[in-house]
Design an enzyme around this catalytic site. Structure first.
Site, PDB file in Angstrom:
ATOM      1  N   CYS A  31       0.816  -1.211   0.000  1.00 14.65           N
ATOM      2  CA  CYS A  31       0.000   0.000   0.000  1.00 14.65           C
ATOM      3  C   CYS A  31       0.853   1.266   0.000  1.00 14.65           C
ATOM      4  O   CYS A  31       1.989   1.270   0.488  1.00 14.65           O
ATOM      5  CB  CYS A  31      -0.914   0.014   1.213  1.00 14.65           C
ATOM      6  SG  CYS A  31      -2.229  -1.193   1.065  1.00 14.65           S
ATOM      7  N   TYR A 170      -5.248 -12.111  -6.513  1.00 16.68           N
ATOM      8  CA  TYR A 170      -4.714 -11.920  -5.159  1.00 16.68           C
ATOM      9  C   TYR A 170      -5.617 -12.595  -4.130  1.00 16.68           C
ATOM     10  O   TYR A 170      -6.793 -12.244  -4.001  1.00 16.68           O
ATOM     11  CB  TYR A 170      -4.639 -10.409  -4.923  1.00 16.68           C
ATOM     12  CG  TYR A 170      -4.326  -9.905  -3.545  1.00 16.68           C
ATOM     13  CD1 TYR A 170      -3.461 -10.574  -2.681  1.00 16.68           C
ATOM     14  CD2 TYR A 170      -4.873  -8.699  -3.114  1.00 16.68           C
ATOM     15  CE1 TYR A 170      -3.170 -10.062  -1.430  1.00 16.68           C
ATOM     16  CE2 TYR A 170      -4.583  -8.169  -1.870  1.00 16.68           C
ATOM     17  CZ  TYR A 170      -3.735  -8.864  -1.027  1.00 16.68           C
ATOM     18  OH  TYR A 170      -3.452  -8.349   0.210  1.00 16.68           O
ATOM     19  N   HIS A 173      -3.795 -12.545   2.624  1.00 13.59           N
ATOM     20  CA  HIS A 173      -4.435 -11.654   3.596  1.00 13.59           C
ATOM     21  C   HIS A 173      -5.944 -11.897   3.694  1.00 13.59           C
ATOM     22  O   HIS A 173      -6.716 -10.963   3.909  1.00 13.59           O
ATOM     23  CB  HIS A 173      -4.123 -10.183   3.258  1.00 13.59           C
ATOM     24  CG  HIS A 173      -2.645  -9.915   3.171  1.00 13.59           C
ATOM     25  ND1 HIS A 173      -2.025  -9.581   2.004  1.00 13.59           N
ATOM     26  CD2 HIS A 173      -1.684  -9.965   4.101  1.00 13.59           C
ATOM     27  CE1 HIS A 173      -0.717  -9.440   2.212  1.00 13.59           C
ATOM     28  NE2 HIS A 173      -0.492  -9.673   3.482  1.00 13.59           N
ATOM     29  N   ASP A 266       2.872 -11.617   8.701  1.00 12.32           N
ATOM     30  CA  ASP A 266       3.403 -11.284   7.374  1.00 12.32           C
ATOM     31  C   ASP A 266       4.289 -10.049   7.431  1.00 12.32           C
ATOM     32  O   ASP A 266       5.382 -10.029   6.859  1.00 12.32           O
ATOM     33  CB  ASP A 266       2.239 -11.063   6.401  1.00 12.32           C
ATOM     34  CG  ASP A 266       2.718 -10.733   5.001  1.00 12.32           C
ATOM     35  OD1 ASP A 266       3.779 -11.257   4.612  1.00 12.32           O
ATOM     36  OD2 ASP A 266       2.048  -9.963   4.299  1.00 12.32           O
TER      37      ASP A 266
END
Ligand code: SF4
Length: 688
Positions: A31, A170, A173, A266
């Site tokens: 991000c 993706y 997460h 992570d």
């Protein structure tokens, strides 16, 4: 210097499907706070890394459709061709520097609340979001699944047309493809639920359709958390099985661990894990595939990188934070400039800024996010127009060190960095004594090393300067960076007043200087909610004190939840037997007890000693005195905590900013920066 041949292996090209990476350095998606709406910032931020030698640079999560809307967090989007046009700038700039561009196609399922689009996201089963129990998805029927797969393919085509080389589906997460794959989220009884092969069906179909949509023009990547390290995903054996099932559809496996509720696994802060901590899990993926694998683990040490590549477990060294902290890391390894690598300290302020909907910032790299709007380059500094001046900087903490470094690089005739303490480092040196924060000393150590190479900079420690000495030093410009101190009287944001009885208390500085609190029981009162209060509590508990941590804030160390440190810190405190009281005010301090107040109720607790972590106060007396009477000085400036106490990242930024603009018309005020905004002419408001 020439490259050390030991590192040659890091610079071998790697093929991923139809594309070739020029070396093994890969910036995984992360991000920024730029998304699609700030295309200039997005493009220049990634392109700077491409210029620094990364073989691929990727976007953050990129929404495929309005139903997966993360507002107000600014993420990338590929909802229409206009979004694609904005992201094309990133592709163009990355390509100019020889890097491939990757896009992380994203659907979040119930984690997307649709607060801007007001659409309801689809999901395998109707279970509320892990992040917000008020956010429910709609349960997808077969037609809904087909429709959602078409959203992926439409976004993939736009990505290809924008110029992206790598298209992700993706699922790390705990996002949508993984929600289908995980029986924790997927409660279906049709062909998309039940056995792993069924739960994998949505991701497999989507990969196949995306591959067909982009043809041979893009490589296909899957980002997979191979072990959630908890319930919010899959376990390693399922992860490896999925890799086997999907391997024929994937050109690159981007693998990590953790989940949406445990990002610490992570994005581990340095207080929790060392470089490469994910290898016990992601290092197993090779058992299931011969395709290229990229993994992460805050890797900055080229020797460790070589070991990983030689071991065969990964093909690419993935990085988010190391690439933020030093966009030129690959180039520095390539040119044998290892001592110039600005290593990530694992503080996770970058993440905190992004998750809080701000633009990215970095403690180590003050140019991060400023490449476009301020035109700052991490490695290039132009000669100052007033380089014939001499500058005195008083205070060698984070702000002073950074200011001296940039002024030195800008060619000032002489820069004198003077500190009263026997060692440079200021508040950072103090903070890095706290449990788990030793790596934060890298902020000081890297700058000390770089300053030693600059012939026009002198660093003087152990010399206290008063106002007369500053005026008489012989410099034309003075910068005061004298930091701040913790209030000894308990001044705090809650009452805006001292705490009665504070005379018998200690400050963090005194504890860290080695002063032992009297008696056995210690009350730590934390109004800040970041690392200092919990750090002092942990330090004293580890020394065998009985510690009661009291805070008026709703949880222990709330800012630590922004940096993914909250859960492990609370666990450590609990393991050490620290007791805590939240939403509680320390109302008064008696000779051997304290009066606590919570929701109008009062109680007294025994405490042999009290440490107050309530508020910091700028040490600005020297600045005010010299500013009032500068004598022969042409100008005097203040930077860092001396202006206002703040994050270390903001102090580094402040020192850097002043030095970058030391020849501006008024260096005390930042120059205007470019704002990417929509401008509307009078009478021409049009929907878009
Ligand atoms: Fe590393 Fe901290 Fe910079 Fe993030 S903010 S890249 S964790 S140094």
């Amino acid at each position: 210097m020439p490259r050390d041949p030991r590192f040659d292996i890091l610079f071998e090209p790697v093929r991923i499907g139809p594309k070739v990476l020029r070396n093994r350095f890969y910036q995984v998606p992360h991000c920024t706070g730029f998304g699609t709406d700030r295309p200039g910032a997005q493009a220049r931020f990634r392109a700077t890394k491409a210029e620094g030698g990364w073989a691929a640079v990727c976007t953050e999560l990129c929404s495929i459709h309005p139903e997966t809307d993360r507002a107000p967090r600014p993420v990338a989007r590929l909802w229409d061709d206009d979004d694609a046009r904005n992201l094309a700038l990133l592709c163009d700039e990355a390509h100019e520097h020889g890097a491939l561009a990757g896009v992380e196609l994203w659907h979040g399922g119930p984690t997307t609340e649709g607060s801007a689009s007001r659409e309801v996201p689809g999901a395998p089963s109707q279970i509320p979001s892990d992040m917000n129990p008020l956010s429910y998805p709609r349960s997808l029927d077969r037609a809904g699944i087909r429709e959602l797969e078409r959203m992926y393919t439409a976004a993939a085509r736009r990505a290809r047309d924008a110029g992206f080389d790598i298209v992700y589906v993706y699922g790390a997460h705990s996002f949508l493809p993984l929600q289908f794959l995980s029986s924790f989220y997927n409660k279906r009884t049709d062909e998309y639920g039940g056995a792993l092969a069924n739960r994998a069906r949505f991701w497999l179909e989507t990969l196949e359709l995306v591959r067909a949509a982009v043809g041979e023009e893009c490589a296909i990547a899957a980002r997979l958390a191979v072990d959630a390290r908890g319930p919010h995903g899959i376990e390693l054996d399922e992860g490896l099985e999925f890799v086997r099932l999907a391997d024929h559809l994937v050109d690159l496996w981007d693998v990590n661990i953790g989940s949406i509720t445990d990002r610490t696994a992570d994005i581990a802060p340095s207080r929790c894990d060392d470089q490469g901590w994910q290898l016990p899990w992601t290092g197993r993926v090779r058992e299931a595939t011969a395709k290229p694998i990229v993994g992460v683990g805050r890797l900055t040490n080229p020797e460790t990188m070589v070991e990983i590549i030689r071991s065969g477990v990964w093909d690419l060294i993935g990085a988010a934070r190391p690439s933020i902290s030093d966009p030129f890391l690959p180039q520095k390894i390539a040119e044998g400039r290892l001592d110039e690598i600005r290593e990530c300290i694992g503080c996770n302020v970058c993440l905190a800024r992004a998750l809080d909907h701000h633009q990215i910032a970095c403690t180590q790299n003050p140019t991060a996010g400023e490449e476009f709007r301020r035109g700052w380059h991490p490695e290039r500094f132009d000669r100052a127009a007033n380089a014939d001046r001499e500058v005195l900087i008083v205070g060698a903490g984070a702000a002073g060190l950074e200011c001296a470094l940039v002024l030195g690089k800008r060619g000032m005739r002489r820069v004198s960095l003077v500190d009263a303490a026997p060692e440079v480092g200021g508040y950072v040196a103090l903070v890095s004594q706290l449990p788990g924060l030793a790596l934060w000393a890298g902020v000081v150590d890297w700058r000390k090393t770089r300053l030693a190479k600059l012939p026009n900079v002198e660093v003087v420690a152990g010399a206290a300067l008063d106002a007369d000495a500053v005026r008489a030093y012989g410099a034309q410009l003075a910068v005061v960076a004298t930091g701040a101190h913790w209030a000894a009287d308990g001044l705090n944001h809650l009452t805006h007043a001292p705490i009665p009885g504070a005379e018998r208390t200690l400050t963090p500085e005194r504890v860290l200087a080695g002063e032992e609190p009297a008696g056995e029981s210690v009350l730590v009162y934390d109004c800040e909610g970041y690392f200092m209060g919990v750090g002092i509590a942990e330090l004293l508990a580890a020394r065998g004190r009985r510690v009661l941590y009291v805070t008026p804030l709703p949880v222990v160390g709330p800012f630590l939840d922004h940096t993914e440190e909250g859960i492990p810190v609370r666990q450590t405190l609990a393991d050490l037997g620290v007791e805590w009281a939240v939403e509680t005010e320390l109302a008064a301090i008696g000779p051997d007890d304290c009066l606590l107040r919570s929701f109008g109720r009062e109680r007294t607790v025994a405490a042999d000693a009290v440490v107050l972590v309530t508020a910091r106060i700028s040490d600005d007396a020297l600045y005010r005195e010299v500013r009032a009477d500068p004598g022969p000085l042409e100008a005097v400036y203040a930077i860092g905590d001396c202006v206002a106490p703040r994050l270390i990242a903001d102090c580094v930024f402040d020192g850097h900013r002043l030095a970058r603009e030391i020849d501006a018309p008024d260096p005390a005020r930042p120059l205007p920066y470019l704002r990417e905004r929509r401008l509307v002419a009078t009478g021409q408001l049009a929907a878009s």
